[in-house]
Design a protein around this motif. Sequence first.
Motif, short mmCIF file in Angstrom:
data_model
loop_
_atom_site.label_atom_id
_atom_site.label_comp_id
_atom_site.label_asym_id
_atom_site.label_seq_id
_atom_site.Cartn_x
_atom_site.Cartn_y
_atom_site.Cartn_z
N VAL A 173 -1.70 -0.08 -3.88
CA VAL A 173 -2.98 -0.68 -3.49
C VAL A 173 -3.66 -1.29 -4.72
O VAL A 173 -4.25 -2.37 -4.66
N ALA A 174 -3.57 -0.59 -5.85
CA ALA A 174 -4.17 -1.10 -7.09
C ALA A 174 -3.56 -2.43 -7.50
O ALA A 174 -4.26 -3.33 -7.97
N ASP A 175 -2.23 -2.58 -7.33
CA ASP A 175 -1.56 -3.84 -7.66
C ASP A 175 -2.10 -4.98 -6.81
O ASP A 175 -2.34 -6.09 -7.31
N LEU A 176 -2.30 -4.71 -5.52
CA LEU A 176 -2.82 -5.76 -4.64
C LEU A 176 -4.23 -6.17 -5.04
O LEU A 176 -4.54 -7.36 -5.10
N PRO A 192 -6.71 3.03 1.79
CA PRO A 192 -6.31 4.30 1.16
C PRO A 192 -6.55 4.28 -0.34
O PRO A 192 -7.18 3.35 -0.85
N LYS A 193 -6.04 5.28 -1.05
CA LYS A 193 -6.27 5.40 -2.49
C LYS A 193 -5.53 4.31 -3.25
O LYS A 193 -4.53 3.76 -2.78
N GLU A 194 -6.01 4.03 -4.48
CA GLU A 194 -5.40 2.99 -5.30
C GLU A 194 -3.94 3.29 -5.61
O GLU A 194 -3.12 2.38 -5.75
N SER A 195 -3.58 4.56 -5.72
CA SER A 195 -2.22 4.94 -6.09
C SER A 195 -1.24 4.90 -4.92
O SER A 195 -0.03 5.02 -5.13
N ASP A 196 -1.72 4.73 -3.70
CA ASP A 196 -0.84 4.73 -2.53
C ASP A 196 0.06 3.50 -2.53
O ASP A 196 -0.36 2.39 -2.90
N ARG A 197 1.31 3.69 -2.09
CA ARG A 197 2.26 2.59 -2.00
C ARG A 197 1.97 1.74 -0.76
O ARG A 197 1.53 2.24 0.28
N LEU A 198 2.24 0.45 -0.88
CA LEU A 198 2.01 -0.47 0.23
C LEU A 198 3.20 -0.46 1.19
O LEU A 198 4.35 -0.25 0.78
N SER A 199 2.90 -0.69 2.44
CA SER A 199 3.93 -0.87 3.47
C SER A 199 3.39 -1.85 4.50
O SER A 199 2.23 -2.25 4.44
N GLU A 200 4.24 -2.23 5.44
CA GLU A 200 3.81 -3.18 6.46
C GLU A 200 2.74 -2.60 7.36
O GLU A 200 2.05 -3.33 8.06
N ALA A 201 2.58 -1.28 7.35
CA ALA A 201 1.55 -0.64 8.19
C ALA A 201 0.24 -0.41 7.44
O ALA A 201 -0.70 0.13 7.99
#
Length: 400
Positions: A173-176, A192-201
């Motif tokens: 999320v932080a990268d985005l 969600p949190k900045e450290s969470d990984r992105l997915s299509e959902a």
Amino acid sequence: MKIISKLLPAFKTKLVIPILSIIALVAFVSFTTYQVTKAQITVTEDGEVSAIRTHADTVEDVLNELDIEVEDHDKLSHPKDELITSGMKIDLIKANEIIVSINDEDKTYFTTTETVGAFLDEQKIEVSDHDEVSLNRDHKIEAGLSIEIKEAYQVMLNDGGEEKQVWVTGGTVADLLKSENVSLGDLDRLEPKESDRLSEATNITITRVEKVTDIVEETKDYSIVKKNDSSLAKGTEKVVSSGKEGIIAKHYEVVLENGKEVSRELIKEEVKKESEQRVVAVGTKVNQNTGVNTVSRGDDTVARTLTMHATAYNWNCASCDGRGLTRTGINLKANPNLKIVAVDPSVIPLGTKLWVEGYGYATANDTGGAIKGNRIDVHLPTLAEAYRYGRKTVQVRILE
């Protein structure tokens, strides 16, 4: 015989020389013919050129003669079984083995193309503008090359109530947020949190939170002080000082979420202007012409009689000040049943005792903006009664 015997060796020697010469000539002619009849061939292997003369029959024979092995994925300019012709140019491009990883799934390819772009086109591997490719399209192909492709997908970004679709190829999320130049305030909330990984959902929601100070000025009602006045008739009041409302500034801490107020807390009050007391003189003088806001039947000496246009009002009317005080300071809010009439003081002086047809005994202790000339306004206990009263023409007796 002796002579022949002597001549024979010499003859043999002279005969051998021509024969040897003929053999040598034949051999030379044969060698020359063999060399002349060789085909002139040029073989280019991955840019390295070899020029040979050969009696090979086919392209395959030439390649075998040069110890060149052709693999299944190599690119050969001529079929292997094609017959050799003088001046033929044979081109061979050796295929390179490369690995392509699409979304972390590896696949091995063999290609004779020169660049990454040409390879992708050859293999019909579609890459959109939003996809991430580890190498540029003009990167040269070489053996053992690895190409990594991450296919893009969209996630929803809701920033303070404004939604938009954003293309990503993974990350957090932080990268985005960094790629979209989105910064967060100290009070903002992120899900969600900045450290969470992105997915299509993934759906990203930013709630913009801010605290502001709202200053609201409110009026402060004045207090009423009553003082006895022996020069005034008992039961009458006179406003000595009208009084002034004060102003209080109230400081509120207001919390806004996405521009909308969600909470408000009073943190400070500041007096901007002090109120001034309303001073009312209360009559204490007793004589036969004074009563306590009412007129009795024993005071009905008639000085004159007037024909007046009458209407009715109540202290709580829309145009009233809401405090229920008459022009002379009588509190109708506290005493709604008092018989009070609003008059034009130039026609009927304030404090005058009256008898009004259909209303009864009363005193002239109020005025009104529309009460001019031969008009009066009688006070009734409720608004409903005032509305029902309507407009009437009545006889008004001025009492002494």
